[in-house]
Design a protein around this motif. Structure first.
Motif, PDB file in Angstrom:
ATOM      1  N   VAL A   1       0.865  -1.173   0.000  1.00  0.00           N
ATOM      2  CA  VAL A   1       0.000   0.000   0.000  1.00  0.00           C
ATOM      3  C   VAL A   1       0.906   1.229   0.000  1.00  0.00           C
ATOM      4  N   LYS A   2       0.747   2.074  -1.026  1.00  0.00           N
ATOM      5  CA  LYS A   2       1.525   3.308  -1.112  1.00  0.00           C
ATOM      6  C   LYS A   2       0.826   4.371  -0.272  1.00  0.00           C
ATOM      7  N   ALA A   3       1.572   4.959   0.658  1.00  0.00           N
ATOM      8  CA  ALA A   3       1.036   5.992   1.536  1.00  0.00           C
ATOM      9  C   ALA A   3       1.688   7.324   1.210  1.00  0.00           C
ATOM     10  N   THR A   4       0.877   8.367   1.166  1.00  0.00           N
ATOM     11  CA  THR A   4       1.382   9.716   0.966  1.00  0.00           C
ATOM     12  C   THR A   4       0.757  10.598   2.041  1.00  0.00           C
TER      13      THR A   4
ATOM     14  N   TRP B   1      11.329   5.096   1.592  1.00  0.00           N
ATOM     15  CA  TRP B   1      10.506   6.187   2.108  1.00  0.00           C
ATOM     16  C   TRP B   1      11.234   7.484   1.847  1.00  0.00           C
ATOM     17  N   LYS B   2      10.480   8.510   1.482  1.00  0.00           N
ATOM     18  CA  LYS B   2      11.029   9.844   1.246  1.00  0.00           C
ATOM     19  C   LYS B   2      10.276  10.832   2.122  1.00  0.00           C
ATOM     20  N   MET B   3      11.008  11.830   2.658  1.00  0.00           N
ATOM     21  CA  MET B   3      10.417  12.874   3.465  1.00  0.00           C
ATOM     22  C   MET B   3      10.742  14.235   2.863  1.00  0.00           C
ATOM     23  N   PHE B   4       9.803  15.168   2.954  1.00  0.00           N
ATOM     24  CA  PHE B   4       9.929  16.473   2.334  1.00  0.00           C
ATOM     25  C   PHE B   4       9.604  17.576   3.339  1.00  0.00           C
ATOM     26  N   ASN B   5      10.228  18.746   3.161  1.00  0.00           N
ATOM     27  CA  ASN B   5       9.884  19.880   4.021  1.00  0.00           C
ATOM     28  C   ASN B   5       8.630  20.564   3.478  1.00  0.00           C
TER      29      ASN B   5
ATOM     30  N   GLU C   1       1.603  20.534   0.748  1.00  0.00           N
ATOM     31  CA  GLU C   1       2.804  19.915   0.194  1.00  0.00           C
ATOM     32  C   GLU C   1       2.985  18.516   0.779  1.00  0.00           C
ATOM     33  N   LYS C   2       3.549  17.627  -0.004  1.00  0.00           N
ATOM     34  CA  LYS C   2       3.813  16.260   0.432  1.00  0.00           C
ATOM     35  C   LYS C   2       4.829  16.285   1.567  1.00  0.00           C
ATOM     36  N   SER C   3       4.590  15.512   2.634  1.00  0.00           N
ATOM     37  CA  SER C   3       5.546  15.437   3.745  1.00  0.00           C
ATOM     38  C   SER C   3       6.281  14.095   3.767  1.00  0.00           C
ATOM     39  N   GLN C   4       5.591  13.007   3.426  1.00  0.00           N
ATOM     40  CA  GLN C   4       6.214  11.679   3.394  1.00  0.00           C
ATOM     41  C   GLN C   4       5.544  10.833   2.329  1.00  0.00           C
ATOM     42  N   GLU C   5       6.345   9.889   1.804  1.00  0.00           N
ATOM     43  CA  GLU C   5       5.805   8.987   0.793  1.00  0.00           C
ATOM     44  C   GLU C   5       6.552   7.668   0.901  1.00  0.00           C
ATOM     45  N   GLY C   6       5.811   6.581   0.939  1.00  0.00           N
ATOM     46  CA  GLY C   6       6.432   5.275   1.032  1.00  0.00           C
ATOM     47  C   GLY C   6       5.389   4.174   1.018  1.00  0.00           C
ATOM     48  N   TYR C   7       5.835   2.976   1.396  1.00  0.00           N
ATOM     49  CA  TYR C   7       4.972   1.801   1.293  1.00  0.00           C
ATOM     50  C   TYR C   7       4.816   1.073   2.618  1.00  0.00           C
ATOM     51  N   PHE C   8       3.687   0.395   2.728  1.00  0.00           N
ATOM     52  CA  PHE C   8       3.407  -0.522   3.822  1.00  0.00           C
ATOM     53  C   PHE C   8       3.224  -1.921   3.230  1.00  0.00           C
TER      54      PHE C   8
END
Length: 115
Positions: A31-34, A57-61, A41-48
């Motif tokens: 499951v892709k979580a955003t 996983w990627k994190m953004f300011n 603005e996107k803060s985090q994106e990754g998978y479960f």
């Protein structure tokens, strides 16, 4: 007039703290979580996978700039993670979800200079 000013201030305050709901998309077994900052603005994106963090996983300011990136295996941080803070990039190696080592590097000097 005073009541109008109070209502306007309250409305602006609530708008500033508005929560943006995360999104979840099924992709195969994962499951892709955003997740998002309050400004959208996107803060985090990754998978479960099986309800545990899995894969990259990627994190953004709040400006949308990438500030961290790394991998999870079965909910545990693994390998080398990258963190950016201004011109400084840190590489943090994890072993069994614990920090094993940290190295920092500044911005690289330009190859060509027009002085």
């Amino acid at each position: 007039m005073k009541k109008f000013l109070i209502i306007a201030v309250m409305a602006l305050s609530l708008g500033a703290y508005a929560q943006v709901d995360p999104t979840f998309e099924k992709e195969g077994d994962k499951v892709k979580a955003t997740y998002f900052h309050a400004n959208g603005e996107k803060s985090q994106e990754g998978y479960f996978l099986n309800e545990k963090l899995e894969g990259e996983w990627k994190m953004f300011n709040e400006k949308g700039e990438k500030i961290a990136m790394g991998n999870y295996e079965n909910g545990v941080r693994t390998g080398t993670w990258l963190f950016w803070e201004g011109d400084v990039k840190s590489e943090v190696s994890f072993d069994n979800n614990r920090i094993a080592s940290v190295s920092k590097a500044g911005k690289k000097d330009p190859v060509v200079s027009n002085k």
